[in-house]
Write a protein that holds these residues in place. Sequence first.
Motif, PDB file in Angstrom:
ATOM      1  N   GLY A 327       0.811  -1.201   0.000  1.00  5.75           N
ATOM      2  CA  GLY A 327       0.000   0.000   0.000  1.00  5.75           C
ATOM      3  C   GLY A 327       0.855   1.266   0.000  1.00  5.75           C
ATOM      4  O   GLY A 327       2.087   1.217  -0.009  1.00  5.75           O
ATOM      5  N   ARG A 356       0.117  -3.247   4.710  1.00  5.06           N
ATOM      6  CA  ARG A 356      -1.142  -3.944   4.992  1.00  5.06           C
ATOM      7  C   ARG A 356      -0.961  -5.378   5.456  1.00  5.06           C
ATOM      8  O   ARG A 356      -1.894  -5.987   5.963  1.00  5.06           O
ATOM      9  CB  ARG A 356      -2.010  -3.918   3.728  1.00  5.06           C
ATOM     10  CG  ARG A 356      -2.542  -2.531   3.404  1.00  5.06           C
ATOM     11  CD  ARG A 356      -3.382  -2.526   2.163  1.00  5.06           C
ATOM     12  NE  ARG A 356      -2.590  -2.802   0.969  1.00  5.06           N
ATOM     13  CZ  ARG A 356      -3.118  -2.816  -0.257  1.00  5.06           C
ATOM     14  NH1 ARG A 356      -4.411  -2.612  -0.423  1.00  5.06           N
ATOM     15  NH2 ARG A 356      -2.362  -3.052  -1.299  1.00  5.06           N
ATOM     16  N   ALA A 360      -3.240  -7.706   2.573  1.00  7.60           N
ATOM     17  CA  ALA A 360      -2.926  -7.294   1.207  1.00  7.60           C
ATOM     18  C   ALA A 360      -3.508  -8.283   0.213  1.00  7.60           C
ATOM     19  O   ALA A 360      -3.554  -9.480   0.453  1.00  7.60           O
ATOM     20  CB  ALA A 360      -1.418  -7.183   1.026  1.00  7.60           C
TER      21      ALA A 360
END
Length: 401
Positions: A327, A356, A360
């Motif tokens: 991210g 994340r 993710a």
Amino acid sequence: MTAAPSPTLLRRPLRLGPRGRWWFDVLLVAGLALPLLPAGWSVGLLAVGVALLELLPLLWRRRHPVAVFWAVTAAHALQVLVQDEPSLGQTAWPVAVYSVARYAAAPHGWAALAVSAVAALTAALDWTVGSPEPRVTVLTNAFLLGAVAATAWALGTLGRTRQAYVDALVERSERVEREAAQQVALAAADERARIAREMHDVVAHGLSVIVVQADGARYAARTDPDVAARTLETVASTGREALTEMRRMLGLLRAEDATGDGGLPALRPQPGLGDLDALVAEARTAGARVEARLPDPAAAGEVPDGVGLTAYRVVQEALTNVRKHAGPDVSVRVDVELTGVGRGRAVVLRVEDDGRGASADDDGRGLGLLGMRERVAVHGGTVEAGPRPGGGFAVSARIPA
């Protein structure tokens, strides 16, 4: 292009085929029986018939050597009952003894030799009835007949053992050839797997940098064209480097300098620990906040090339996964150090982020982590990868050096 099959290490000697062997035996029997035609008038039809009974079974001496030997033996026993002198049909005896020693198992050959000794003595006794010196004549005839049978048995046994030896050599050479072909196939499969891992690392890393830089250039183009131009220059440079590595791995790039066709950079050695600083700088250029602790370049040069390349690829794949999955606004820490001495020396590395982590979205393949584990396993090392307890993701590896 497929390679031409290699010749067998040991070729089988030339031999007659099934049809040739059959005609050979037909001609053999015909040649032995041919003298019976003029002799038939003097010895009588009964003697000719017995001789044919002795000779005809030889047509099947290869396929049924034991049965043929006993058939010839029975015909000779019949001859003893109806004749008191030698016959042309008795030439079948040494051929039958040779055949059973050549084409049957060894115990059958020994049995044929023992029967031959008894038959030689029996025939000698039968032929010496009325002889002025029966004892000498019997011994002489028995010795000569036994010598003929023993010679036929020895030749047959020699042929059988030689055939077994040749067959064993041919089988061994064919097995060695098959094993060599399997080794080549396994080596080719390993090489394809290695190239696939290299391609994955190069393509995934290069494209992830290009995508991040292209997004940044798109946004910067509206406010700061100079930044956009520098970013696009980085995109072009990264793309050329990735293309160069791909072509080098596939063996399609000839030696060119920086001014060669297409303006591609010259070939360079495989990356290692000494190139990690450039890898970290590239990640920072792509927008990530990277804190790195790398080994001294002098110490990094003492690490074997294979280990250095593996460590580089693991860090490269980990940074690629950060850009793909962690991210925005992610902080990354890269720690690489050399530990131990002698046989306990190892490269220990850890790449972790605060992105994340387990939440993710994966790209569905996991080839990067699989490639990491395969690379490190080749050197007897270990890899651990997974979400961090406090958030984010971490990759750690230990590679013996």
